[in-house]
Write a protein that holds these residues in place. Structure first.
Motif, PDB file in Angstrom:
ATOM      1  N   ASN A   1       2.961   4.016   3.536  1.00 36.44           N
ATOM      2  CA  ASN A   1       4.512   5.618   4.104  1.00 36.44           C
ATOM      3  C   ASN A   1       4.870   4.887   5.450  1.00 36.44           C
ATOM      4  OD1 ASN A   1       4.804   7.878   3.344  1.00 36.44           O
ATOM      5  ND2 ASN A   1       3.546   8.348   4.644  1.00 36.44           N
ATOM      6  N   CYS A   2       6.259   4.731   4.801  1.00 36.11           N
ATOM      7  CA  CYS A   2       7.369   5.005   5.500  1.00 36.11           C
ATOM      8  C   CYS A   2       6.561   3.670   6.666  1.00 36.11           C
ATOM      9  CB  CYS A   2       7.844   5.821   6.213  1.00 36.11           C
ATOM     10  SG  CYS A   2       8.287   7.512   4.845  1.00 36.11           S
TER      11      CYS A   2
ATOM     12  N   ASP B   1       6.400  -1.030   1.610  1.00 33.25           N
ATOM     13  CA  ASP B   1       7.164   0.345   0.065  1.00 33.25           C
ATOM     14  C   ASP B   1       5.457   0.490  -0.245  1.00 33.25           C
ATOM     15  OD1 ASP B   1       9.396  -0.438  -2.171  1.00 33.25           O
ATOM     16  OD2 ASP B   1       7.493   0.677  -2.420  1.00 33.25           O
ATOM     17  N   GLU B   2       5.654   1.256  -0.904  1.00 31.71           N
ATOM     18  CA  GLU B   2       4.468   2.421  -1.030  1.00 31.71           C
ATOM     19  C   GLU B   2       3.739   1.620  -2.295  1.00 31.71           C
ATOM     20  OE1 GLU B   2       2.992   5.500  -2.334  1.00 31.71           O
ATOM     21  OE2 GLU B   2       4.609   5.173  -4.207  1.00 31.71           O
TER      22      GLU B   2
ATOM     23  N   ILE C   1       0.253   5.718  -0.995  1.00 27.25           N
ATOM     24  CA  ILE C   1       0.527   7.008  -1.051  1.00 27.25           C
ATOM     25  C   ILE C   1      -1.254   8.167  -1.809  1.00 27.25           C
ATOM     26  CG2 ILE C   1       1.894   9.299  -0.724  1.00 27.25           C
ATOM     27  CD1 ILE C   1       4.261   8.300   0.107  1.00 27.25           C
TER      28      ILE C   1
ATOM     29  N   GLY D   1      10.977   0.200   1.516  1.00 29.58           N
ATOM     30  CA  GLY D   1      10.851   0.952   0.777  1.00 29.58           C
ATOM     31  C   GLY D   1      11.926   0.112  -0.317  1.00 29.58           C
ATOM     32  N   CYS D   2      11.162  -1.493   0.373  1.00 33.61           N
ATOM     33  CA  CYS D   2      11.239  -2.786  -0.136  1.00 33.61           C
ATOM     34  C   CYS D   2      12.097  -2.989  -2.148  1.00 33.61           C
ATOM     35  CB  CYS D   2      10.936  -4.110   0.115  1.00 33.61           C
ATOM     36  SG  CYS D   2       9.941  -4.069  -0.780  1.00 33.61           S
TER      37      CYS D   2
ATOM     38  N   PRO E   1      14.221   6.919  -1.575  1.00 32.73           N
ATOM     39  CA  PRO E   1      13.129   7.612  -3.075  1.00 32.73           C
ATOM     40  C   PRO E   1      13.797   8.550  -2.175  1.00 32.73           C
ATOM     41  CG  PRO E   1      11.546   7.416  -1.357  1.00 32.73           C
ATOM     42  CD  PRO E   1      12.987   6.773  -0.657  1.00 32.73           C
TER      43      PRO E   1
ATOM     44  N   ALA F   1      21.457  -0.282  -4.735  1.00 27.43           N
ATOM     45  CA  ALA F   1      21.456  -1.720  -4.151  1.00 27.43           C
ATOM     46  C   ALA F   1      22.566  -2.927  -4.133  1.00 27.43           C
ATOM     47  CB  ALA F   1      20.430  -1.825  -5.057  1.00 27.43           C
TER      48      ALA F   1
ATOM     49  N   TYR G   1      10.636  -0.224  -8.787  1.00 25.49           N
ATOM     50  CA  TYR G   1      11.793   0.734  -8.924  1.00 25.49           C
ATOM     51  C   TYR G   1      13.357   0.130  -9.871  1.00 25.49           C
ATOM     52  CZ  TYR G   1      15.589   3.594  -8.450  1.00 25.49           C
ATOM     53  OH  TYR G   1      16.679   3.716  -7.767  1.00 25.49           O
TER      54      TYR G   1
ATOM     55  N   ASN H   1      16.983   2.080   1.547  1.00 27.65           N
ATOM     56  CA  ASN H   1      17.844   2.677   0.363  1.00 27.65           C
ATOM     57  C   ASN H   1      16.517   3.667  -0.094  1.00 27.65           C
ATOM     58  OD1 ASN H   1      18.667   3.368  -2.340  1.00 27.65           O
ATOM     59  ND2 ASN H   1      18.862   1.165  -3.632  1.00 27.65           N
TER      60      ASN H   1
END
Ligand SMILES: C[S@@+](CC[C@H](N)C(=O)[O-])C[C@H]1O[C@@H](n2cnc3c(N)ncnc32)[C@H](O)[C@@H]1O
Length: 377
Positions: A291-292, A262-263, A79, A239-240, A309, A219, A210, A307
């Motif tokens: 991004n998404c 994932d970003e 991003i 968002g793996c 953010p 998770a 993360y 899951n």
């Protein structure tokens, strides 16, 4: 009304966050960016310098300094890369080099400017990379909110980089001045690895992943409730992070195609490694920093696991979750399912009902803290 014009030293930049929202309430820069700009402008650097900028959030520093200098920007965030590219283009700035934080530090660096990352493991990683690559006379100038610069933060600088001092606070921010002259570079492990014994999964995590020190409790709950169906052919882990949901999903549904998005570039690299080391069967796997689901040419997906953010950089927000749900609806096939886990108080059921229709949203499982929702297209 949100201001998108940054005016300093008789120059104005028009800066937007990314993704750009219609009714944005947040600025694309902070007082920390202004503090660094003011400090550097007072130095009155004459000749163009090679400036390395780490973790520029939305490109304010890159846009400012590339007018007179050669800028390289490094960030783990897709991003931030996109925001920087967009702001560079809309301000007609010169091209800059954009790298991720796993890339080598460039050879020629005269000054380093850092927006401190929110995660200390990522900071340690960056300080070590700098210590190995920089000449000791290169000034390293970092900035953060004064309340987030602790004695322990300064100790990290001293230990992993070298001599360190701080400035006075200005608009609640402080600068850190350091240089790469600590006695010896410290050996540092790239990955932090641990087991999830109940599922026989081993996860390696690069510093900015993360929940990279232990399994996220959301998770953990989601792992117990993943669908098993022979008709499932293509699954997206949206968002793996370290890829834990994708791994379990592939084990439960052998032969499925997996797309992990994932970003964070470090998340994508970690998920790639974890899928390879935890799956024995062949799978068709795509790993994408994005991004998404922006601009991905994917259709007819059976299941999307999410899951989401709940913050972007330092700000708590639900607009990314919302975009994830909207994007998911677009690319699911009719009858496909979006499976979402969230804290009960986040109210994802309302959002999903608005998008998918109330009768297409159901609770798969819940406990005191979390609820897992299924939305069918
Ligand atoms: C709550 S974590 C979930 C990680 C992992 N799936 C798990 O369950 O442990 C959310 C993930 O979404 C990623 N993320 C944040 N914003 C994103 C965006 N705009 N597009 C794609 N991924 C994003 C974060 O980097 C993070 O890895």
């Amino acid at each position: 009304m949100m201001i998108s014009e940054l005016t300093l030293h008789h120059r104005t930049l028009h800066l937007n966050r990314f993704p750009k929202k219609d009714k944005e309430t947040l600025q694309a820069w902070d007082a920390g960016d202004e503090y660094i700009i003011n400090y550097m402008e007072e130095l009155n650097l004459s000749a163009p310098k090679n400036i390395l900028i780490l973790n520029d959030n939305f490109g304010a520093l890159s846009c400012w300094f590339n007018q007179n200098h050669n800028v390289t920007m490094m960030s783990d965030s897709f991003i931030s890369h996109q925001a920087t590219r967009t702001n560079i283009a809309s301000n007609q700035c010169n091209e800059i080099r954009i790298l991720n934080t796993m890339d080598e530090i460039p050879n020629k660096v005269d000054v380093v400017l850092i927006q401190l990352p929110k995660n200390n493991r990522h900071l340690i990683w960056q300080l070590n990379q700098l210590r190995k690559a920089l000449k000791s006379e290169v000034p390293v100038i970092a900035v953060n909110k004064a309340r987030d610069i602790h004695t322990s933060t300064l100790k990290l600088f001293e230990k992993h980089l070298g001599q360190t001092q701080t400035s006075l606070a200005w608009k609640k921010h402080r600068l850190i001045f350091s240089q790469a002259n600590s006695s010896t570079p410290i050996e540092y492990r790239d990955y932090t690895g641990w087991n999830v014994p109940e599922h026989d999964i081993y996860l390696d995590n690069l510093p900015n992943v993360y929940s990279g020190e232990s399994l996220d409790i959301g998770a953990r709950f989601m792992l117990e409730h993943l669908p098993v169906e022979t008709k499932i052919k293509h699954v997206i882990d949206l968002g793996c992070g370290n890829g834990v949901l994708a791994i379990k999903m592939a084990r439960l549904n052998p032969g499925i195609k997996l797309t992990c998005v994932d970003e964070s570039f470090m998340a994508i690299a970690s998920a790639k490694r974890n899928l390879a080391q935890n799956l024995t069967e062949e799978h068709d796997i795509d790993l994408i920093a994005n991004n998404c689901l922006d601009d991905l040419n994917i259709k007819n997906v059976d299941v999307i696991l999410c899951n989401p953010p709940f913050h972007q950089q330092q700000t708590i927000t639900d607009h990314i979750a919302w975009q994830m749900f909207c994007d998911a609806k677009q690319i699911l096939k009719p009858g496909g399912q979006l499976l979402v886990i969230g804290n009960r108080h986040l109210g994802y059921d309302g959002k999903l009902s608005r998008l998918f229709g109330k009768r297409n949203v159901s609770v798969v499982a819940s406990n005191k803290k979390f609820v897992i929702l299924q939305a069918s297209k």
